[in-house]
Design a protein around this motif. Structure first.
Motif, PDB file in Angstrom:
ATOM      1  N   LYS A 237      -5.398 -27.200 -33.917  1.00 12.56           N
ATOM      2  CA  LYS A 237      -6.412 -26.036 -33.713  1.00 12.56           C
ATOM      3  C   LYS A 237      -5.900 -26.229 -32.427  1.00 12.56           C
ATOM      4  O   LYS A 237      -5.391 -25.690 -31.369  1.00 12.56           O
ATOM      5  CB  LYS A 237      -7.403 -26.011 -34.195  1.00 12.56           C
ATOM      6  N   ARG A 238      -6.058 -28.075 -31.660  1.00 12.84           N
ATOM      7  CA  ARG A 238      -6.076 -27.644 -30.635  1.00 12.84           C
ATOM      8  C   ARG A 238      -4.306 -28.436 -29.655  1.00 12.84           C
ATOM      9  O   ARG A 238      -4.132 -27.911 -28.519  1.00 12.84           O
ATOM     10  CB  ARG A 238      -7.046 -28.912 -30.325  1.00 12.84           C
ATOM     11  N   ASP A 239      -4.210 -29.662 -30.409  1.00 11.25           N
ATOM     12  CA  ASP A 239      -2.457 -29.574 -29.596  1.00 11.25           C
ATOM     13  C   ASP A 239      -1.237 -28.386 -30.204  1.00 11.25           C
ATOM     14  O   ASP A 239      -1.646 -27.922 -31.507  1.00 11.25           O
ATOM     15  CB  ASP A 239      -2.557 -31.584 -30.263  1.00 11.25           C
ATOM     16  N   THR A 240      -0.489 -28.679 -30.072  1.00  9.99           N
ATOM     17  CA  THR A 240       0.862 -27.549 -30.103  1.00  9.99           C
ATOM     18  C   THR A 240       1.794 -28.456 -30.988  1.00  9.99           C
ATOM     19  O   THR A 240       2.145 -29.326 -30.691  1.00  9.99           O
ATOM     20  CB  THR A 240       2.107 -27.456 -29.047  1.00  9.99           C
ATOM     21  N   THR A 241       1.633 -29.047 -32.182  1.00 15.28           N
ATOM     22  CA  THR A 241       1.701 -30.450 -33.485  1.00 15.28           C
ATOM     23  C   THR A 241       2.026 -29.642 -34.671  1.00 15.28           C
ATOM     24  O   THR A 241       0.984 -28.741 -34.752  1.00 15.28           O
ATOM     25  CB  THR A 241       0.757 -31.657 -32.854  1.00 15.28           C
ATOM     26  N   THR A 242       2.491 -30.392 -35.397  1.00 19.53           N
ATOM     27  CA  THR A 242       3.048 -30.080 -36.478  1.00 19.53           C
ATOM     28  C   THR A 242       1.913 -31.172 -37.515  1.00 19.53           C
ATOM     29  O   THR A 242       2.086 -32.440 -37.238  1.00 19.53           O
ATOM     30  CB  THR A 242       5.092 -30.120 -36.792  1.00 19.53           C
ATOM     31  N   ALA A 243       2.071 -30.677 -38.841  1.00 16.98           N
ATOM     32  CA  ALA A 243       1.239 -31.451 -39.508  1.00 16.98           C
ATOM     33  C   ALA A 243       1.895 -32.855 -40.091  1.00 16.98           C
ATOM     34  O   ALA A 243       1.714 -34.106 -40.028  1.00 16.98           O
ATOM     35  CB  ALA A 243       1.256 -30.763 -41.182  1.00 16.98           C
ATOM     36  N   GLU A 244       3.223 -32.239 -39.948  1.00 12.77           N
ATOM     37  CA  GLU A 244       3.723 -34.043 -39.907  1.00 12.77           C
ATOM     38  C   GLU A 244       3.315 -34.975 -39.123  1.00 12.77           C
ATOM     39  O   GLU A 244       3.574 -36.148 -38.824  1.00 12.77           O
ATOM     40  CB  GLU A 244       5.397 -33.808 -40.298  1.00 12.77           C
ATOM     41  N   GLN A 245       3.561 -34.505 -37.572  1.00 11.26           N
ATOM     42  CA  GLN A 245       3.234 -35.029 -36.442  1.00 11.26           C
ATOM     43  C   GLN A 245       1.448 -36.001 -36.670  1.00 11.26           C
ATOM     44  O   GLN A 245       1.618 -36.992 -36.338  1.00 11.26           O
ATOM     45  CB  GLN A 245       3.379 -34.706 -35.301  1.00 11.26           C
ATOM     46  N   VAL A 246       0.949 -35.612 -37.205  1.00 10.86           N
ATOM     47  CA  VAL A 246      -0.762 -35.709 -37.290  1.00 10.86           C
ATOM     48  C   VAL A 246      -0.239 -36.252 -37.962  1.00 10.86           C
ATOM     49  O   VAL A 246      -1.165 -37.859 -37.941  1.00 10.86           O
ATOM     50  CB  VAL A 246      -1.124 -33.706 -37.418  1.00 10.86           C
ATOM     51  N   GLU A 247       0.515 -36.369 -39.059  1.00 11.29           N
ATOM     52  CA  GLU A 247      -0.574 -37.240 -40.268  1.00 11.29           C
ATOM     53  C   GLU A 247       0.783 -39.399 -39.715  1.00 11.29           C
ATOM     54  O   GLU A 247       0.130 -39.628 -40.569  1.00 11.29           O
ATOM     55  CB  GLU A 247       0.878 -36.888 -41.347  1.00 11.29           C
ATOM     56  N   ALA A 248       2.079 -38.954 -38.787  1.00 12.43           N
ATOM     57  CA  ALA A 248       1.992 -39.606 -38.668  1.00 12.43           C
ATOM     58  C   ALA A 248       1.559 -40.861 -37.615  1.00 12.43           C
ATOM     59  O   ALA A 248       1.247 -41.868 -37.582  1.00 12.43           O
ATOM     60  CB  ALA A 248       3.723 -39.536 -37.290  1.00 12.43           C
ATOM     61  N   ILE A 249       0.331 -39.736 -36.611  1.00  9.18           N
ATOM     62  CA  ILE A 249      -0.740 -40.678 -35.468  1.00  9.18           C
ATOM     63  C   ILE A 249      -1.324 -41.217 -36.055  1.00  9.18           C
ATOM     64  O   ILE A 249      -1.469 -42.093 -36.303  1.00  9.18           O
ATOM     65  CB  ILE A 249      -1.091 -39.100 -34.787  1.00  9.18           C
TER      66      ILE A 249
END
Length: 206
Positions: free
Chosen positions: A148-160
């Motif tokens: 919701k906050r960042d311009t990021t993808t679900a895949e990027q969130v999982e990687a982090i």
């Protein structure tokens, strides 16, 4: 004439989307000196700093923006798949970042100082603190907040999430835990409660 007691250091950490930045801002509102590891990492590569010049000499001028500032995405591309180059950058920057953090903490005049870092556990930075506060949140909530906050993808969130310490690892080292699974007002009330508690703690360095 007695010298003032040196402020003790509270480490503040939490996973992505946990609310650690909001907690740090609340401590600052109480007049507590806050040092942010991410901010220190930005300071050491500002234009005019030796580290930026060394990076440009090593990788070439195409890692700089037209303004002369570091192009972070260009540098990331260079080191993302090259472990040797990544280690070179870490060997250059990590000691400078550590010194920047230490110098900034030394300027604190509040009763205690807050050192906030997303990689407090992973990097061993918690060893430089006197007490560790973990802002915790259920993993599903971390995902939802970050998307919701960042311009990021679900895949990027999982990687982090995969790259960061697990909730269990952080909680095992924590002296204090705030489960931030409600709204911002709740988080503020918990920080306020801890702040008053910390004001009455004897400094760990005394």
């Amino acid at each position: 004439m007695t010298t003032a007691a040196k402020p003790w250091v509270l480490g503040l950490t939490g996973g992505i989307g946990s609310g650690k930045s909001a907690a740090a801002e609340r401590f600052a509102e109480h007049g507590i000196h806050v040092v942010d590891a991410d901010q220190a990492a930005r300071w050491v590569v500002e234009p005019g700093r030796p580290a930026l010049q060394q990076l440009a000499e090593h990788f070439g001028l195409d890692i700089l923006q037209p303004s002369g500032a570091l192009d972070r995405s260009a540098l990331r591309k260079r080191i993302f798949e090259d472990a040797e180059q990544r280690r070179w950058v870490e060997a250059l920057l990590h000691p400078l970042i550590a010194q920047e953090i230490a110098d900034n903490l030394a300027q604190a005049t509040s009763t205690y100082a807050v050192f906030v870092s997303p990689l407090m556990v992973e990097s061993g930075q918690y060893k430089r603190t006197d007490r560790l506060l973990v802002i915790d949140a259920p993993t599903e909530l971390q995902r939802a907040r970050t998307l919701k906050r960042d311009t990021t993808t679900a895949e990027q969130v999982e990687a982090i999430l995969k790259a960061q310490a697990s909730r269990e690892q952080r909680l095992a080292l924590a002296d204090d835990v705030v489960l931030n699974d409600r709204d911002l007002a709740w988080l503020h009330s918990e920080v306020d409660r801890l702040h008053h508690f910390y004001l009455n703690l004897p400094g760990a360095s005394e």
